[in-house]
Design a protein around this motif. Sequence first.
Motif, PDB file in Angstrom:
ATOM      1  N   MET A   1      31.461 -21.460 -81.242  1.00 42.26           N
ATOM      2  CA  MET A   1      31.105 -22.773 -80.739  1.00 42.26           C
ATOM      3  C   MET A   1      31.246 -22.853 -79.226  1.00 42.26           C
ATOM      4  O   MET A   1      30.455 -23.521 -78.553  1.00 42.26           O
ATOM      5  N   GLU A   2      32.251 -22.176 -78.679  1.00 39.76           N
ATOM      6  CA  GLU A   2      32.427 -22.189 -77.226  1.00 39.76           C
ATOM      7  C   GLU A   2      31.201 -21.602 -76.519  1.00 39.76           C
ATOM      8  O   GLU A   2      30.739 -22.123 -75.492  1.00 39.76           O
TER       9      GLU A   2
ATOM     10  N   ILE B   1      28.202 -23.948 -76.732  1.00 41.06           N
ATOM     11  CA  ILE B   1      28.252 -25.014 -75.729  1.00 41.06           C
ATOM     12  C   ILE B   1      27.702 -24.516 -74.392  1.00 41.06           C
ATOM     13  O   ILE B   1      26.938 -25.216 -73.715  1.00 41.06           O
TER      14      ILE B   1
ATOM     15  N   PHE C   1      30.037 -28.643 -87.416  1.00 42.04           N
ATOM     16  CA  PHE C   1      30.737 -28.148 -86.239  1.00 42.04           C
ATOM     17  C   PHE C   1      32.228 -28.014 -86.541  1.00 42.04           C
ATOM     18  O   PHE C   1      32.750 -28.662 -87.454  1.00 42.04           O
TER      19      PHE C   1
ATOM     20  N   PHE D   1      35.681 -29.772 -82.176  1.00 41.04           N
ATOM     21  CA  PHE D   1      34.524 -30.204 -81.392  1.00 41.04           C
ATOM     22  C   PHE D   1      34.415 -31.731 -81.345  1.00 41.04           C
ATOM     23  O   PHE D   1      33.865 -32.291 -80.389  1.00 41.04           O
TER      24      PHE D   1
ATOM     25  N   SER E   1      28.880 -34.300 -80.678  1.00 45.18           N
ATOM     26  CA  SER E   1      30.275 -34.404 -81.087  1.00 45.18           C
ATOM     27  C   SER E   1      30.547 -35.747 -81.756  1.00 45.18           C
ATOM     28  O   SER E   1      31.225 -35.823 -82.785  1.00 45.18           O
TER      29      SER E   1
END
Length: 346
Positions: free
Chosen positions: A107-108, A111, A164, A168, A247
Amino acid sequence: MVKHHEYVQRTLEHKQAFSLKKFFFQWEWVLILVFLIVLMINSNLSPYFLSINGLKDATMIFLDKAFIVFPMVMIMILRDIDISVGSTVALSSVVMATVYNSLGVPMEVAIVICIFVGALCGFINGLLIVKFKELSAVIVTLGTMILYRGIAYVILEDQASGNFPEWFSFFGWGNIGGIPFILILFIIFAIAFTLLLHKTTFGRQIYAMGNNDTASRFSGVQVDKVKIIVFTLAGIMAAITAIFLASRMGSTRPNVANMYELDVITMVALGGISTAGGKGRMLGAIIAVFIIGYLQYGLGLINISSQSMLIIIGALLLIAVAIPKVNLYHTFERLKEKRKARTRNK
């Protein structure tokens, strides 16, 4: 030959003696008055509106789109416009969700990819505008608005994508010391963009270009480079909006951020940014963010439909554009002179 910094200083930094009366006849004071009126009206319409927790929580709902306001101020000072920002939000969020869920990207990293996609969309806008000068920015960004949204639909069709990780959700709903994280980040970006626009050479170049593009070019300003940077910033901030929106919603789909450009342009225009370019301050747009945001929040508390809200926001946009951004101080002085003239005639 006149050096660039000398030209900018003479045209944009002409210093005058401080006047308390002139200070209080600025557009920002009118906006503060309007903001207080909005608070009073909403508090009368709903007993749940005027509470500290309610007002703080409301920022989590409307501040996501406000990040786009900062670069849009610069774009409109340049006498341009970007109506593709909503589509950039959609495409950035869709790509982020897809690489996370379908490709297994952390996920990082997703982003970071989201921000890169937004930057790329903004860069393409700026590049097309400077390469095809015969086309106005509204035509170029109208085309990319359709293009970016279309690509988002090709990727996800009409489906939603979410799942997610739990952490998040902090971006959209998290608090630090009782203050919403999105509000803290908004304040940081507000300070950064205000300093960039009003206290740097880059900001002075933007004002110079808005006043006279040709003169700025001959004075040594890299006009094309400045425009590409500003539109790229708009893409990056649209991607930041995409992160907060995804989010808060817990998922995304190709039709998210629909009509965001209407809200953003309304905030900027209401904030006193001249559509003719070269005029306006970041502070006015920041105040307008909270006027529009709390107006929508208050109307939502009394179950005003989204269609009615669109009508209200559209009307505000027309008012903000139609009413000349007159210098209130000079207007007041002219009225005073007319009264004196009538008195002498009598």
